[in-house]
Design a protein around this motif. Structure first.
Motif, PDB file in Angstrom:
ATOM      1  N   LYS A   1       0.834  -1.201   0.000  1.00 19.68           N
ATOM      2  CA  LYS A   1       0.000   0.000   0.000  1.00 19.68           C
ATOM      3  C   LYS A   1       0.872   1.256   0.000  1.00 19.68           C
ATOM      4  O   LYS A   1       0.648   2.168  -0.787  1.00 19.68           O
ATOM      5  CB  LYS A   1      -0.931  -0.004   1.222  1.00 19.68           C
ATOM      6  CG  LYS A   1      -1.785   1.214   1.378  1.00 19.68           C
ATOM      7  CD  LYS A   1      -3.028   1.134   0.556  1.00 19.68           C
ATOM      8  CE  LYS A   1      -3.960   2.282   0.881  1.00 19.68           C
ATOM      9  NZ  LYS A   1      -5.160   2.251   0.098  1.00 19.68           N
ATOM     10  N   GLY A   2       1.865   1.298   0.858  1.00 18.68           N
ATOM     11  CA  GLY A   2       2.705   2.489   0.999  1.00 18.68           C
ATOM     12  C   GLY A   2       3.426   2.891  -0.274  1.00 18.68           C
ATOM     13  O   GLY A   2       3.287   4.020  -0.749  1.00 18.68           O
ATOM     14  N   TRP A   3       4.197   1.985  -0.841  1.00 20.61           N
ATOM     15  CA  TRP A   3       4.985   2.375  -2.011  1.00 20.61           C
ATOM     16  C   TRP A   3       4.139   2.458  -3.267  1.00 20.61           C
ATOM     17  O   TRP A   3       4.414   3.243  -4.172  1.00 20.61           O
ATOM     18  CB  TRP A   3       6.217   1.498  -2.212  1.00 20.61           C
ATOM     19  CG  TRP A   3       5.987   0.014  -2.326  1.00 20.61           C
ATOM     20  CD1 TRP A   3       6.104  -0.902  -1.338  1.00 20.61           C
ATOM     21  CD2 TRP A   3       5.634  -0.710  -3.510  1.00 20.61           C
ATOM     22  NE1 TRP A   3       5.828  -2.160  -1.812  1.00 20.61           N
ATOM     23  CE2 TRP A   3       5.542  -2.078  -3.154  1.00 20.61           C
ATOM     24  CE3 TRP A   3       5.385  -0.355  -4.833  1.00 20.61           C
ATOM     25  CZ2 TRP A   3       5.211  -3.069  -4.070  1.00 20.61           C
ATOM     26  CZ3 TRP A   3       5.057  -1.354  -5.738  1.00 20.61           C
ATOM     27  CH2 TRP A   3       4.981  -2.686  -5.349  1.00 20.61           C
ATOM     28  N   SER A   4       3.072   1.649  -3.359  1.00 20.38           N
ATOM     29  CA  SER A   4       2.245   1.715  -4.569  1.00 20.38           C
ATOM     30  C   SER A   4       1.397   2.984  -4.603  1.00 20.38           C
ATOM     31  O   SER A   4       1.151   3.536  -5.680  1.00 20.38           O
ATOM     32  CB  SER A   4       1.366   0.480  -4.702  1.00 20.38           C
ATOM     33  OG  SER A   4       0.407   0.424  -3.674  1.00 20.38           O
ATOM     34  N   VAL A   5       0.962   3.467  -3.457  1.00 25.63           N
ATOM     35  CA  VAL A   5       0.196   4.715  -3.399  1.00 25.63           C
ATOM     36  C   VAL A   5       1.058   5.864  -3.905  1.00 25.63           C
ATOM     37  O   VAL A   5       0.616   6.692  -4.707  1.00 25.63           O
ATOM     38  CB  VAL A   5      -0.309   4.984  -1.956  1.00 25.63           C
ATOM     39  CG1 VAL A   5      -0.747   6.420  -1.779  1.00 25.63           C
ATOM     40  CG2 VAL A   5      -1.444   4.047  -1.611  1.00 25.63           C
ATOM     41  N   ASN A   6       2.304   5.904  -3.459  1.00 26.07           N
ATOM     42  CA  ASN A   6       3.228   6.952  -3.907  1.00 26.07           C
ATOM     43  C   ASN A   6       3.427   6.863  -5.422  1.00 26.07           C
ATOM     44  O   ASN A   6       3.282   7.855  -6.136  1.00 26.07           O
ATOM     45  CB  ASN A   6       4.558   6.806  -3.166  1.00 26.07           C
ATOM     46  CG  ASN A   6       5.483   7.973  -3.382  1.00 26.07           C
ATOM     47  OD1 ASN A   6       5.209   8.907  -4.132  1.00 26.07           O
ATOM     48  ND2 ASN A   6       6.617   7.935  -2.713  1.00 26.07           N
ATOM     49  N   GLY A   7       3.715   5.687  -5.918  1.00 24.14           N
ATOM     50  CA  GLY A   7       3.929   5.505  -7.356  1.00 24.14           C
ATOM     51  C   GLY A   7       2.689   5.820  -8.180  1.00 24.14           C
ATOM     52  O   GLY A   7       2.770   6.480  -9.215  1.00 24.14           O
TER      53      GLY A   7
ATOM     54  N   TYR B   1      -4.752  14.024  -6.873  1.00 24.62           N
ATOM     55  CA  TYR B   1      -4.123  12.783  -7.353  1.00 24.62           C
ATOM     56  C   TYR B   1      -3.644  11.931  -6.181  1.00 24.62           C
ATOM     57  O   TYR B   1      -3.760  10.698  -6.213  1.00 24.62           O
ATOM     58  CB  TYR B   1      -2.948  13.063  -8.285  1.00 24.62           C
ATOM     59  CG  TYR B   1      -3.273  13.925  -9.475  1.00 24.62           C
ATOM     60  CD1 TYR B   1      -4.509  13.868 -10.115  1.00 24.62           C
ATOM     61  CD2 TYR B   1      -2.341  14.832  -9.962  1.00 24.62           C
ATOM     62  CE1 TYR B   1      -4.794  14.676 -11.206  1.00 24.62           C
ATOM     63  CE2 TYR B   1      -2.622  15.640 -11.058  1.00 24.62           C
ATOM     64  CZ  TYR B   1      -3.842  15.561 -11.665  1.00 24.62           C
ATOM     65  OH  TYR B   1      -4.127  16.360 -12.741  1.00 24.62           O
ATOM     66  N   GLY B   2      -3.086  12.569  -5.167  1.00 26.30           N
ATOM     67  CA  GLY B   2      -2.605  11.830  -3.996  1.00 26.30           C
ATOM     68  C   GLY B   2      -3.730  11.129  -3.255  1.00 26.30           C
ATOM     69  O   GLY B   2      -3.604   9.972  -2.853  1.00 26.30           O
ATOM     70  N   ILE B   3      -4.841  11.841  -3.088  1.00 20.30           N
ATOM     71  CA  ILE B   3      -6.012  11.259  -2.427  1.00 20.30           C
ATOM     72  C   ILE B   3      -6.588  10.119  -3.277  1.00 20.30           C
ATOM     73  O   ILE B   3      -6.912   9.043  -2.761  1.00 20.30           O
ATOM     74  CB  ILE B   3      -7.072  12.329  -2.124  1.00 20.30           C
ATOM     75  CG1 ILE B   3      -6.540  13.313  -1.063  1.00 20.30           C
ATOM     76  CG2 ILE B   3      -8.387  11.691  -1.662  1.00 20.30           C
ATOM     77  CD1 ILE B   3      -7.386  14.558  -0.873  1.00 20.30           C
TER      78      ILE B   3
ATOM     79  N   TYR C   1      -6.973   5.854  -2.491  1.00 20.14           N
ATOM     80  CA  TYR C   1      -8.202   5.075  -2.510  1.00 20.14           C
ATOM     81  C   TYR C   1      -8.288   4.089  -3.669  1.00 20.14           C
ATOM     82  O   TYR C   1      -9.189   3.255  -3.709  1.00 20.14           O
ATOM     83  CB  TYR C   1      -9.419   5.995  -2.508  1.00 20.14           C
ATOM     84  CG  TYR C   1      -9.622   6.649  -1.156  1.00 20.14           C
ATOM     85  CD1 TYR C   1     -10.033   5.895  -0.068  1.00 20.14           C
ATOM     86  CD2 TYR C   1      -9.360   7.998  -0.993  1.00 20.14           C
ATOM     87  CE1 TYR C   1     -10.197   6.478   1.171  1.00 20.14           C
ATOM     88  CE2 TYR C   1      -9.524   8.588   0.257  1.00 20.14           C
ATOM     89  CZ  TYR C   1      -9.930   7.830   1.333  1.00 20.14           C
ATOM     90  OH  TYR C   1     -10.091   8.390   2.570  1.00 20.14           O
ATOM     91  N   ILE C   2      -7.371   4.175  -4.614  1.00 19.05           N
ATOM     92  CA  ILE C   2      -7.405   3.250  -5.765  1.00 19.05           C
ATOM     93  C   ILE C   2      -6.976   1.853  -5.311  1.00 19.05           C
ATOM     94  O   ILE C   2      -6.063   1.648  -4.619  1.00 19.05           O
ATOM     95  CB  ILE C   2      -6.485   3.747  -6.920  1.00 19.05           C
ATOM     96  CG1 ILE C   2      -7.142   4.952  -7.560  1.00 19.05           C
ATOM     97  CG2 ILE C   2      -6.222   2.654  -7.938  1.00 19.05           C
ATOM     98  CD1 ILE C   2      -6.334   5.580  -8.673  1.00 19.05           C
TER      99      ILE C   2
END
Length: 173
Positions: free
Chosen positions: A50-56, A166-168, A172-173
């Motif tokens: 979740k952490g690294w994929s959200v950033n990417g 985009y970050g939000i 949630y994606i």
């Protein structure tokens, strides 16, 4: 009004802050700092998908919508271009470190601000403490774009707002 704001930022130029602001703005070049951060998260925290994929994912959204669609849709000339002529540099602003020669895309919205706030917001949504530091860095990158007079204030504002979205969305994606 926006030109006056840029000239005000330009009045702040001095030998101490100039190299600091230039360094800060380079952290946002191509989203490289945020990409390296996402890669580091992948290596350091391989189980925290979740952490690294959200950033990417936030960076991918920013790249597609900000740099891929919006910049071309609005095609706003940069303040330092002569009377809106692309790539013809005006003498109206101080060209610190020859930065104007390295920019060949449109001004609206700020890609540096969009990518920085996208990644920082995604990190904040995931981890508040680390995200707060990331948001401070994103804000510094956004301000550096005004300090170096490479974006209008509304470019930076639009990049900031869309980046937060985009970050939000990436969270949630």
């Amino acid at each position: 009004m926006e030109i006056q704001i840029l000239h005000w930022f330009e009045s702040l130029h001095n030998p101490i802050t100039d190299p600091i602001m230039y360094f800060i703005t380079t952290l946002g070049n191509g989203g490289i700092f945020w990409i390296i951060l996402a890669a580091a998260m992948l290596i350091i925290l391989p189980n925290d998908i979740k952490g690294w994929s959200v950033n990417g994912n936030s960076l991918i959204l920013s790249l597609i919508f900000c740099n891929g669609i919006m910049k071309h849709m609005w095609a706003r000339p940069r303040a330092f271009w002569v009377e809106g002529q692309n790539f013809v540099i005006s003498n109206n602003f101080e060209n610190l470190y020859g930065i104007f020669q390295t920019i060949h895309d449109y001004s609206f919205p700020s890609g540096h601000s969009s990518a920085s706030f996208a990644a920082a917001t995604a990190i904040f949504m995931w981890q508040k403490k680390e995200g707060t530091a990331a948001l401070v860095l994103a804000a510094l990158i956004a301000v550096s774009r005004l300090y170096l007079t490479v974006h209008y204030p509304t470019d930076v504002l639009a990049g900031t707002v869309t980046g937060i979205i985009y970050g939000i969305a990436a969270y949630y994606i």
